[in-house]
Design a protein around this motif. Structure first.
Motif, PDB file in Angstrom:
ATOM      1  N   VAL A  13       0.860  -1.174   0.000  1.00 31.64           N
ATOM      2  CA  VAL A  13       0.000   0.000   0.000  1.00 31.64           C
ATOM      3  C   VAL A  13       0.899   1.228   0.000  1.00 31.64           C
ATOM      4  N   PRO A  14       0.687   2.155  -0.917  1.00 31.65           N
ATOM      5  CA  PRO A  14       1.499   3.374  -0.887  1.00 31.65           C
ATOM      6  C   PRO A  14       1.351   4.057   0.470  1.00 31.65           C
ATOM      7  N   VAL A  15       2.463   4.557   0.992  1.00 30.41           N
ATOM      8  CA  VAL A  15       2.462   5.138   2.323  1.00 30.41           C
ATOM      9  C   VAL A  15       1.446   6.266   2.442  1.00 30.41           C
ATOM     10  N   ALA A  16       1.215   7.004   1.384  1.00 30.34           N
ATOM     11  CA  ALA A  16       0.244   8.097   1.416  1.00 30.34           C
ATOM     12  C   ALA A  16      -1.181   7.596   1.619  1.00 30.34           C
ATOM     13  N   ASP A  17      -1.417   6.319   1.332  1.00 23.68           N
ATOM     14  CA  ASP A  17      -2.760   5.750   1.466  1.00 23.68           C
ATOM     15  C   ASP A  17      -2.989   5.029   2.788  1.00 23.68           C
TER      16      ASP A  17
END
Length: 170
Positions: A13-17
């Motif tokens: 999961v992208p860290v921003a998400d």
């Protein structure tokens, strides 16, 4: 001195998400715990290198003291996050976290200055020719610590904190 990896996910999961609570937990485990574990070992190793190599002109004078200072500043900073900022963020009222975020950003700048002092004192973590294993391990460990601290600061400044700040006009 390695950072524990979070449990592997089927899909990264992208860290921003990552949800805010999970991101805070990630910071606590992967950075706060790692800094608290790694810095005392680095201080002991710096003291050992200083003892064994006293008189060597390549010895970074004051390195152990600088590491103790860095550890103290970082510990105070992390405690503020753990006791004040992160609990407020978990409750989500952004108006209440604006001032603590400003303080944390200023302290992150101070940590950047500590990093620059470490890099200068150690010639960019480059051991001198013929350095012993302890000296080499110390510089390798310092390089790892600095990379982790920079990643930690980046994650907070550029991913976590903006979630609680008003958008800026570009």
């Amino acid at each position: 001195m390695t950072r524990p990896n979070p449990a592997p996910a089927a899909e990264e999961v992208p860290v921003a998400d990552i949800a805010t609570g999970a991101l805070i937990d990630h910071i606590l485990v992967c950075y706060h715990e790692a800094h608290r574990r790694d810095l005392p070992d680095l201080i002991l190793l710096a003291e050992k290198v200083a003892r064994v190599h006293a008189g060597n002109p390549a010895l970074p004078q004051g390195l152990a003291e600088l590491l103790r200072e860095t550890a103290g500043l970082l510990e105070m900073h992390m405690k503020k996050e753990e006791l004040i900022l992160f609990p407020a963020m978990r409750r989500a009222p952004s108006a209440l976290v604006a001032q603590p975020i400003r303080v944390m950003r200023e302290e992150h700048d101070d940590h950047g200055e500590q990093i620059r002092r470490l890099e200068t004192l150690t010639d960019g973590f480059t051991p001198p020719p013929g350095a012993c294993r302890s000296w080499t391990a110390l510089y390798r460990g310092l390089g790892h610590f600095v990379t982790e601290l920079e990643d930690h600061i980046h994650l907070e400044n550029n991913v976590l904190f903006p979630r609680f700040e008003p958008p800026t006009d570009a």
